[in-house]
Design a protein around this motif. Sequence first.
Motif, short mmCIF file in Angstrom:
data_model
loop_
_atom_site.label_atom_id
_atom_site.label_comp_id
_atom_site.label_asym_id
_atom_site.label_seq_id
_atom_site.Cartn_x
_atom_site.Cartn_y
_atom_site.Cartn_z
N PHE A 244 1.02 -1.23 0.16
CA PHE A 244 -0.06 -0.18 -0.08
C PHE A 244 1.10 1.35 -0.01
CE2 PHE A 244 -1.90 3.65 2.19
CZ PHE A 244 -3.32 3.59 1.26
N GLY B 40 -7.90 4.00 -4.84
CA GLY B 40 -6.93 3.00 -5.29
C GLY B 40 -7.11 2.68 -6.72
N ARG C 225 0.73 5.74 -1.33
CA ARG C 225 0.14 7.03 -2.15
C ARG C 225 1.35 7.79 -2.10
NH1 ARG C 225 -3.08 3.55 -2.78
NH2 ARG C 225 -5.29 3.31 -2.24
N GLU D 11 -7.18 5.65 1.17
CA GLU D 11 -7.31 4.13 0.88
C GLU D 11 -8.30 3.67 -0.35
OE1 GLU D 11 -7.74 -0.42 2.75
OE2 GLU D 11 -8.16 1.39 3.98
#
Length: 253
Positions: free
Chosen positions: A136, A237, A138, A234
Amino acid sequence: MPMSDMTAVVTGAGSRRGIGRATTHALAAAGWNVAVLDLDEAGAKETADDVAATHGVAALGAACDVTDGASVESALATVTEALPPVGALVNNAGITSPVPFLEVTDAEWERVFDVNVRGAYNVTRRLAPGMAGRGFGRIVFLSSVSAERGGGVFGGVAYSAAKAGQLGFARALARELGPSGVTVNSVAPGLIDTDITGGALEGERKTALLAGIPVGRNGRVDDVADLITYLCREETGYITGATYDVNGGSHIH
């Protein structure tokens, strides 16, 4: 992992009236812990203290020269030791340069590219592996409308070229990191009321600039910070490799 179990790193967030500081507050309001990296250590710590007091998240400020690999290593070591794993990176640190191309020196050209492009590389290269390994991440680059329209706002050719370099950087990185759960996007602000542009937003100059903006006002730092925070969610995505314009319609393409 919920946002409260992750940290967002924001570079160049020491300035009181900058996009970086507004972004730290917006991210913290969304639940992120925040690490503030800035050449101005006092400014970074002030931002972090303000964020922690306002939002009740963990935050720290650290001195960091993004153009220097050793400085980046040291700052990120502090972040890793003190805060939860890094789940978001906002490459906000940057400098502008109004010098016309026929007057630009080698040193000025290199200075602009060092901060805007090498700086983003130095931090991203050290944080991306951890994001990919955890599945994960960003990453958001702060480019500029100057990269899209070819200058003509505040920055000259060096600035426009460096900010365009960030767009290519982000797009290619998005392709590589997408399979690992890491998204990479860019935000291209237009005329935003910060310390950098403040002096130009007066009198006839301000009137002329605003005349070319359909929404009839200059941008605010929160206009940019809110978008960055959206891109770091989240739930966001399925958006990657994109460039988002925040310019009030002054450049439509």
